[in-house]
Motif scaffolding. Structure first.
Motif, PDB file in Angstrom:
ATOM      1  N   SER A  32       0.767  -1.159  -0.061  1.00  0.00           N
ATOM      2  CA  SER A  32      -0.033  -0.054  -0.009  1.00  0.00           C
ATOM      3  C   SER A  32       0.880   1.313  -0.156  1.00  0.00           C
ATOM      4  O   SER A  32       1.575   1.449   1.033  1.00  0.00           O
ATOM      5  CB  SER A  32      -0.811   0.001   1.289  1.00  0.00           C
ATOM      6  N   VAL A  33       0.989   2.103  -1.244  1.00  0.00           N
ATOM      7  CA  VAL A  33       1.670   3.080  -1.491  1.00  0.00           C
ATOM      8  C   VAL A  33       1.238   4.144  -1.937  1.00  0.00           C
ATOM      9  O   VAL A  33      -0.059   4.312  -2.721  1.00  0.00           O
ATOM     10  CB  VAL A  33       2.832   2.596  -2.140  1.00  0.00           C
ATOM     11  N   GLY A  34       1.777   5.338  -1.716  1.00  0.00           N
ATOM     12  CA  GLY A  34       1.252   6.543  -2.476  1.00  0.00           C
ATOM     13  C   GLY A  34       0.497   7.669  -1.569  1.00  0.00           C
ATOM     14  O   GLY A  34       0.849   7.571  -0.081  1.00  0.00           O
ATOM     15  N   SER A  35      -0.183   8.498  -1.885  1.00  0.00           N
ATOM     16  CA  SER A  35      -0.543   9.622  -1.166  1.00  0.00           C
ATOM     17  C   SER A  35      -2.242   9.780  -1.355  1.00  0.00           C
ATOM     18  O   SER A  35      -2.598   9.730  -2.666  1.00  0.00           O
ATOM     19  CB  SER A  35       0.029  11.044  -1.368  1.00  0.00           C
ATOM     20  N   ARG A  36      -3.023  10.033  -0.432  1.00  0.00           N
ATOM     21  CA  ARG A  36      -4.365  10.571  -0.578  1.00  0.00           C
ATOM     22  C   ARG A  36      -4.670  11.975  -0.114  1.00  0.00           C
ATOM     23  O   ARG A  36      -5.526  12.190   0.760  1.00  0.00           O
ATOM     24  CB  ARG A  36      -5.029   9.413  -0.128  1.00  0.00           C
ATOM     25  N   GLY A  37      -3.928  12.806  -0.269  1.00  0.00           N
ATOM     26  CA  GLY A  37      -4.084  14.326   0.357  1.00  0.00           C
ATOM     27  C   GLY A  37      -4.046  14.256   1.649  1.00  0.00           C
ATOM     28  O   GLY A  37      -3.358  13.609   2.467  1.00  0.00           O
ATOM     29  N   ALA A  90      -7.521  -9.847  -8.610  1.00  0.00           N
ATOM     30  CA  ALA A  90      -7.169  -9.240  -7.420  1.00  0.00           C
ATOM     31  C   ALA A  90      -8.056  -8.187  -7.067  1.00  0.00           C
ATOM     32  O   ALA A  90      -8.824  -7.669  -7.996  1.00  0.00           O
ATOM     33  CB  ALA A  90      -5.871  -8.279  -7.811  1.00  0.00           C
ATOM     34  N   THR A  91      -8.248  -7.708  -5.725  1.00  0.00           N
ATOM     35  CA  THR A  91      -8.952  -6.629  -5.329  1.00  0.00           C
ATOM     36  C   THR A  91      -8.225  -5.564  -4.675  1.00  0.00           C
ATOM     37  O   THR A  91      -7.327  -5.869  -3.524  1.00  0.00           O
ATOM     38  CB  THR A  91     -10.184  -7.000  -4.238  1.00  0.00           C
ATOM     39  N   GLU A  92      -8.086  -4.341  -5.111  1.00  0.00           N
ATOM     40  CA  GLU A  92      -7.249  -3.268  -4.576  1.00  0.00           C
ATOM     41  C   GLU A  92      -7.964  -2.013  -4.557  1.00  0.00           C
ATOM     42  O   GLU A  92      -9.044  -1.880  -5.282  1.00  0.00           O
ATOM     43  CB  GLU A  92      -5.980  -3.141  -5.199  1.00  0.00           C
ATOM     44  N   VAL A  93      -7.491  -1.138  -3.836  1.00  0.00           N
ATOM     45  CA  VAL A  93      -8.321   0.364  -3.392  1.00  0.00           C
ATOM     46  C   VAL A  93      -7.287   1.247  -4.142  1.00  0.00           C
ATOM     47  O   VAL A  93      -6.084   1.286  -3.733  1.00  0.00           O
ATOM     48  CB  VAL A  93      -8.663   0.745  -2.301  1.00  0.00           C
ATOM     49  N   TRP A  94      -7.534   1.944  -5.333  1.00  0.00           N
ATOM     50  CA  TRP A  94      -6.878   3.039  -6.187  1.00  0.00           C
ATOM     51  C   TRP A  94      -7.208   4.144  -5.823  1.00  0.00           C
ATOM     52  O   TRP A  94      -8.694   4.520  -5.719  1.00  0.00           O
ATOM     53  CB  TRP A  94      -6.815   2.697  -7.690  1.00  0.00           C
ATOM     54  N   THR A  95      -6.588   5.141  -5.607  1.00  0.00           N
ATOM     55  CA  THR A  95      -6.922   6.433  -5.525  1.00  0.00           C
ATOM     56  C   THR A  95      -6.358   7.306  -6.769  1.00  0.00           C
ATOM     57  O   THR A  95      -5.215   7.446  -6.951  1.00  0.00           O
ATOM     58  CB  THR A  95      -6.400   7.292  -4.116  1.00  0.00           C
ATOM     59  N   SER A 129      -2.564   8.063  -7.866  1.00  0.00           N
ATOM     60  CA  SER A 129      -1.823   8.644  -6.737  1.00  0.00           C
ATOM     61  C   SER A 129      -1.795   7.750  -5.774  1.00  0.00           C
ATOM     62  O   SER A 129      -0.675   7.896  -4.685  1.00  0.00           O
ATOM     63  CB  SER A 129      -2.579   9.924  -6.143  1.00  0.00           C
ATOM     64  N   ALA A 130      -2.448   6.441  -5.559  1.00  0.00           N
ATOM     65  CA  ALA A 130      -2.215   5.632  -4.473  1.00  0.00           C
ATOM     66  C   ALA A 130      -2.780   4.204  -4.844  1.00  0.00           C
ATOM     67  O   ALA A 130      -3.672   4.327  -5.403  1.00  0.00           O
ATOM     68  CB  ALA A 130      -2.740   6.128  -3.211  1.00  0.00           C
ATOM     69  N   ILE A 131      -2.308   3.413  -4.411  1.00  0.00           N
ATOM     70  CA  ILE A 131      -2.563   1.940  -4.301  1.00  0.00           C
ATOM     71  C   ILE A 131      -2.719   1.295  -2.908  1.00  0.00           C
ATOM     72  O   ILE A 131      -1.673   1.150  -2.401  1.00  0.00           O
ATOM     73  CB  ILE A 131      -2.086   0.882  -5.171  1.00  0.00           C
ATOM     74  N   ALA A 168      -5.530  -1.843   3.545  1.00  0.00           N
ATOM     75  CA  ALA A 168      -4.514  -1.745   4.364  1.00  0.00           C
ATOM     76  C   ALA A 168      -3.877  -0.323   4.599  1.00  0.00           C
ATOM     77  O   ALA A 168      -4.161   0.404   3.490  1.00  0.00           O
ATOM     78  CB  ALA A 168      -3.203  -2.745   3.826  1.00  0.00           C
ATOM     79  N   PRO A 169      -3.307  -0.058   5.795  1.00  0.00           N
ATOM     80  CA  PRO A 169      -2.830   1.418   5.703  1.00  0.00           C
ATOM     81  C   PRO A 169      -1.628   1.687   4.679  1.00  0.00           C
ATOM     82  O   PRO A 169      -0.732   0.799   4.058  1.00  0.00           O
ATOM     83  CB  PRO A 169      -2.321   1.461   7.131  1.00  0.00           C
ATOM     84  N   ILE A 170      -1.617   2.882   4.270  1.00  0.00           N
ATOM     85  CA  ILE A 170      -0.346   3.195   3.495  1.00  0.00           C
ATOM     86  C   ILE A 170       0.944   2.925   4.350  1.00  0.00           C
ATOM     87  O   ILE A 170       1.128   3.460   5.204  1.00  0.00           O
ATOM     88  CB  ILE A 170      -0.585   4.955   3.248  1.00  0.00           C
ATOM     89  N   GLN A 171       1.785   2.369   3.535  1.00  0.00           N
ATOM     90  CA  GLN A 171       3.141   1.757   4.084  1.00  0.00           C
ATOM     91  C   GLN A 171       4.186   2.834   3.673  1.00  0.00           C
ATOM     92  O   GLN A 171       5.258   3.292   4.412  1.00  0.00           O
ATOM     93  CB  GLN A 171       3.518   0.538   3.740  1.00  0.00           C
ATOM     94  N   ARG A 172       4.236   3.622   2.410  1.00  0.00           N
ATOM     95  CA  ARG A 172       5.014   4.444   1.986  1.00  0.00           C
ATOM     96  C   ARG A 172       4.445   5.851   1.357  1.00  0.00           C
ATOM     97  O   ARG A 172       3.466   5.372   0.659  1.00  0.00           O
ATOM     98  CB  ARG A 172       6.166   3.771   0.958  1.00  0.00           C
ATOM     99  N   SER A 173       4.863   6.767   1.725  1.00  0.00           N
ATOM    100  CA  SER A 173       4.173   7.857   1.203  1.00  0.00           C
ATOM    101  C   SER A 173       4.979   9.220   1.298  1.00  0.00           C
ATOM    102  O   SER A 173       5.874   9.149   2.346  1.00  0.00           O
ATOM    103  CB  SER A 173       2.819   8.255   1.872  1.00  0.00           C
ATOM    104  N   GLN A 174       5.055  10.060   0.445  1.00  0.00           N
ATOM    105  CA  GLN A 174       5.754  11.265   0.593  1.00  0.00           C
ATOM    106  C   GLN A 174       4.882  12.336   1.426  1.00  0.00           C
ATOM    107  O   GLN A 174       5.354  13.377   1.740  1.00  0.00           O
ATOM    108  CB  GLN A 174       6.117  11.722  -0.783  1.00  0.00           C
ATOM    109  N   THR A 175       3.646  12.059   1.631  1.00  0.00           N
ATOM    110  CA  THR A 175       3.152  12.976   2.483  1.00  0.00           C
ATOM    111  C   THR A 175       3.233  12.700   3.847  1.00  0.00           C
ATOM    112  O   THR A 175       3.403  11.531   4.407  1.00  0.00           O
ATOM    113  CB  THR A 175       1.438  12.764   2.473  1.00  0.00           C
ATOM    114  N   GLN A 176       3.505  13.927   4.618  1.00  0.00           N
ATOM    115  CA  GLN A 176       3.924  14.040   5.914  1.00  0.00           C
ATOM    116  C   GLN A 176       2.530  13.865   6.982  1.00  0.00           C
ATOM    117  O   GLN A 176       1.738  14.783   6.603  1.00  0.00           O
ATOM    118  CB  GLN A 176       4.728  15.110   6.281  1.00  0.00           C
TER     119      GLN A 176
END
Length: 325
Positions: A37-42, A302-307, A319-321, A60-68
């Motif tokens: 689970s990676v990326g950013s959702r604002g 596969a079942t995923e949540v894409w943003t 912007s996120a998977i 699943a919670p975001i594991q890697r993101s550039q958003t602080q």
């Protein structure tokens, strides 16, 4: 009693085991995103998206993101920097451990007396160090507290939102991330607004799903950079380089969306976000890069949540998977 030779052998074995555990690479699934689970959702990056019929479980919670993480943002998957704890953690804990070790072998922090006198001296020194730590932590917490803490703030204007494409700023950080790390009082939760998603948007989401899988299979970074944010394109490039280093290539074909529905859609600043749960079929195999021999077959569904995110007058980009439970 162990001989010096036996001790050396055991030490060497332990060091070898530690090295093996350190360099061992984690086993990840294929597909873009590496099964993580990676990326950013604002401002919702670290908040779980709403459950849907397609993905009734928790994403699943975001594991890697550039958003602080910032005000009003929870962060179950990552831990935000804690300057106070970092200041009083490793350094003073090392001093305390050194003092206890010194007491066991007959000396205190400052090489004090032996026996009972040394023990009492150690207790006194520990008490003094703890008092200094408490005073130092309080001092630095007061210095780091925002000037306007506890006071109501004005509503943030819509033109102060994050970069809709997640473009990293100086130092590889997403726009707005510096303020979050500095802990300054200027950063406030962005104002959010509802966004309407129509049939044409869903068609775009389905097309991007197939285009991302196809470009990833062809290792086409030019296309991936056009249909994903710079952050997501960077993650894809890392994965493709890792595949090349292992001598494999990930071939994905026959992608077909089976079911999908909207989890949430909102706007903040100049950006609009849409998080969509998608269940899709695909053929996903890993091949030896030189012989085309099948190394591994991945699940056919596969079942995923894409943003997806878009700025004013700009197309949707990925912007996120997130993986589903």
């Amino acid at each position: 009693m162990l001989t010096s030779t036996t001790r050396r052998k055991r030490t060497a074995a332990l060091l070898a085991l530690a090295a093996a555990l350190t360099v061992a690479a984690p086993v990840v699934e294929a597909r873009p995103g590496g099964g993580g689970s990676v990326g950013s959702r604002g401002s919702r990056t670290f908040n779980a998206p709403s459950a849907t019929t397609t993905a009734p479980g928790t994403a699943a919670p975001i594991q890697r993101s550039q958003t602080q993480p910032g005000p009003g943002m929870s962060n179950p998957g990552m831990q935000a920097p804690n300057q106070g704890r970092r200041f009083g953690g490793g350094f003073f804990a090392g001093l305390l451990g050194a003092g206890l070790l010194g007491a066991l072998i007959g000396g205190g922090f400052f090489g004090g007396l032996g026996g009972i006198a040394s023990f009492l001296g150690l207790l006194l020194q520990v008490g003094l160090i703890v008092g200094l730590i408490v005073l130092a932590v309080r001092f630095f917490r007061r210095r780091q507290q925002p000037a306007g803490a506890g006071a109501p703030y004005a509503r943030q204007g819509l033109d102060n939102g994050p970069d809709p494409r997640g473009q990293p700023g100086p130092g590889g950080m997403a726009a707005g991330g510096l303020g979050g790390m500095m802990g300054g009082g200027a950063q406030r939760p962005p104002q959010q607004r509802p966004v309407q998603i129509g049939p044409q948007d869903y068609q775009v989401f389905e097309r991007i799903l197939g285009d991302v899988q196809d470009a990833y299979s062809r290792e086409d970074m030019v296309t991936l950079r056009n249909i994903a944010t710079p952050e997501m394109a960077g993650y894809f490039e890392e994965e493709l380089r890792a595949n090349a280093a292992r001598g494999i290539v990930n071939r994905i074909s026959d992608v077909k969306l089976l079911q999908g529905d909207l989890a949430e859609a909102w706007g903040e600043g100049q950006a609009e976000y849409a998080t969509v749960a998608m269940r899709y079929a695909l053929k996903d195999v890993k091949l030896d890069r030189n012989t085309n021999r099948v190394v591994e077959n991945e699940p056919a569904e596969a079942t995923e949540v894409w943003t997806f995110v878009r700025g004013t007058g700009r197309p949707w980009t990925l912007s996120a998977i997130q993986q589903t439970a």
